[in-house]
Design an enzyme around this catalytic site. Structure first.
Site, mmCIF file in Angstrom:
data_model
loop_
_atom_site.group_PDB
_atom_site.id
_atom_site.type_symbol
_atom_site.label_atom_id
_atom_site.label_comp_id
_atom_site.label_asym_id
_atom_site.label_seq_id
_atom_site.Cartn_x
_atom_site.Cartn_y
_atom_site.Cartn_z
ATOM 1 N N SER A 52 0.829 -1.201 0.000
ATOM 2 C CA SER A 52 0.000 0.000 0.000
ATOM 3 C C SER A 52 0.872 1.263 0.000
ATOM 4 O O SER A 52 1.686 1.429 -0.901
ATOM 5 C CB SER A 52 -0.958 -0.070 1.200
ATOM 6 O OG SER A 52 -2.024 0.807 1.028
ATOM 7 N N HIS A 76 -8.269 -4.919 -0.852
ATOM 8 C CA HIS A 76 -7.079 -4.191 -0.435
ATOM 9 C C HIS A 76 -6.745 -4.515 1.024
ATOM 10 O O HIS A 76 -7.625 -4.521 1.869
ATOM 11 C CB HIS A 76 -7.282 -2.683 -0.580
ATOM 12 C CG HIS A 76 -6.043 -1.905 -0.285
ATOM 13 N ND1 HIS A 76 -5.097 -1.633 -1.252
ATOM 14 C CD2 HIS A 76 -5.562 -1.385 0.868
ATOM 15 C CE1 HIS A 76 -4.106 -0.967 -0.703
ATOM 16 N NE2 HIS A 76 -4.353 -0.796 0.591
ATOM 17 N N ASP A 119 -10.121 -3.415 -5.264
ATOM 18 C CA ASP A 119 -9.227 -2.458 -4.612
ATOM 19 C C ASP A 119 -9.197 -1.183 -5.456
ATOM 20 O O ASP A 119 -8.986 -1.264 -6.671
ATOM 21 C CB ASP A 119 -7.827 -3.093 -4.533
ATOM 22 C CG ASP A 119 -6.773 -2.174 -3.919
ATOM 23 O OD1 ASP A 119 -7.115 -1.042 -3.533
ATOM 24 O OD2 ASP A 119 -5.607 -2.608 -3.836
#
Ligand SMILES: *[C@@H]1O[C@H](CO)[C@@H](O)[C@H](O)[C@H]1NC(C)=O
Ligand SMILES: *[C@@H]1O[C@H](CO)[C@@H](O)[C@H](O)[C@H]1NC(C)=O
Length: 403
Positions: free
Chosen positions: A189, A373, A343
């Site tokens: 991320s 995600h 995501d």
């Protein structure tokens, strides 16, 4: 008695109503995910409330979750764990205790959390680093970089850069018995964003002699031009990262200024200068058909007086690595890029994979058709998901074969 039963029924219905969200059939363990998501949403609502009444900044409240998950540096029979600093930046170092002769691999890892949340000391990152260290016979350097809203770009990037530069010094690598030809940068991320950014910058630094071999980017956030890519549209309410939260993370990375957030939310934050960068994130060209679907491409609009122009860094490739020109991509290390169908950041990763490949970089793009995600974070009870475990195993296997 009757009233109590009715009350109970009403509360159950309200609870079910709050927890239930329609999730795609393809996703596994959907009820569990709904419950986890409901917990996240409750915390987000609480954070909104405490911010509204002026008690705490939104992210300070969200940070409660990180604090609750923190574990100390405890060594076990396979791995020696130590908290230290590299040139004043805190890091947690995992060293395998196996007695393999010869030099070891190394992974410099950046945790996720939108540049605002998270810590190398969280249990799930501890599990990942421990497993990577013992299974890969690798030294893992997990970076505790500074966070927003206290610190803004480029502080997060600079902390990571400092650590990478420190570690890549030949005498430091020798001290840790690391093979200079087998060092990776990696992250998930926002950590994937930092890993990608540092891989781009370090290759141009004349003071760094050792090259990074691998960049492993797990559902990275990579661009600030277009918050209306097909994945942002398709997944704007997906657990555990709705579009509103991702855009909030982006804006907090640069500034507390709410007008930047509002402009980013409506995709009207770009400036005349940044328009020249739009072709680098033109998803109508860079994405495969199966991601574009029927979404219509529109050039992101310019804000009126472009408040983002006054906020430094928004379109800097050190913050948004997808905004680096093609020339800069050519010499980048081999890449492992993970994306998830459900995501908002899917298209950031997919576009970077496409551009790197076009620039001649070796890329393994692993796309999970059934994942959300943050799945890699969910590997410990009670929030363990089969998809998280699978993702972790694939990630380690890939590094075993390529690093
Ligand atoms: C150490 O490694 C062995 C072999 O991989 C494994 O069976 C064991 O569970 C590990 N110990 C810990 C504490 O993780
Ligand atoms: C994006 O690609 C489309 C289709 O090729 C093209 O019409 C459009 O002008 C491009 N936009 C930018 C900003 O490059």
């Amino acid at each position: 008695m009757g009233t109590k039963l009715i009350m109970l029924a009403v509360v159950s219905v309200l609870l079910a109503y709050y927890v239930y969200i329609p999730l795609p059939e393809a996703m596994g363990e959907r009820w569990k995910l709904m419950v986890v998501d409901a917990c996240f949403r409750s915390l987000e609502h609480l954070a909104e409330l405490t911010e509204l009444i002026g008690l705490k900044h939104y992210m300070e409240m969200m940070m409660v979750l990180t604090a609750a998950e923190t574990v100390g540096p405890s060594s076990d029979e396979n791995v020696t764990v130590m908290d230290t600093t590299f040139n004043k930046v805190p890091v947690r170092v995992y060293e395998p205790s196996s007695l393999h002769p010869g030099l070891r691999r190394a992974v410099i890892y950046m945790h996720g959390g939108g540049w605002c949340l998270g810590s190398a000391k969280m249990l799930n990152y501890d599990v990942l680093s421990r497993k990577s260290a013992s299974e890969l016979n690798a030294v893992i350097v997990s970076v505790e970089y500074r966070l927003a809203p206290e610190h803004h770009f480029p502080d997060q990037f600079n902390d990571v850069y400092t650590v990478v530069k420190f570690f890549l010094q030949p005498d430091v690598l020798t001290q840790y018995s690391v093979d200079p030809g087998r060092v990776a940068v990696s992250g998930d991320s926002a950590g994937g964003n930092l890993a990608a950014a540092v891989a781009q910058q370090v290759q141009e630094d004349p003071e760094v002699e050792v090259e990074i071999k691998i960049q492993a980017l797990v559902y990275p956030a990579l661009q600030t031009i277009d918050f209306n890519t097909p994945s942002y549209q398709q997944n704007k309410n997906m657990p555990i990262l709705p579009k509103s939260l991702m855009v909030r993370f982006w804006s907090e990375y640069f500034s507390r200024d709410k007008s930047l957030l509002n402009n980013m939310m409506t995709n009207s934050h770009t400036t005349l200068e940044s328009r020249g960068l739009s072709d680098l994130v033109n998803w109508s060209v860079l994405l495969p058909e199966k991601f574009r679907k029927d979404y219509k491409y529109a050039l992101p609009g310019c804000g009126s007086t472009a408040s983002s122009a006054r906020v430094p860094g928004v379109f800097d490739p050190r913050a948004a690595p997808l905004l680096a020109g093609d020339e800069k991509l050519k010499a980048l290390p081999q890449a492992y890029i993970v994306t998830c169908e459900y995501d908002v950041l899917r298209d950031d990763g997919a576009m970077y994979a496409a551009r790197l490949e076009k620039a001649g970089v070796r890329v393994t793009h692993e796309h999970y058709e059934d994942s959300f995600h943050g799945a890699l974070m969910f590997v410990t009870w009670p929030t363990d998901f089969a998809i998280g475990q699978k993702m972790m195993n694939h990630y380690i296997d890939w590094l075993r074969q390529n690093l």
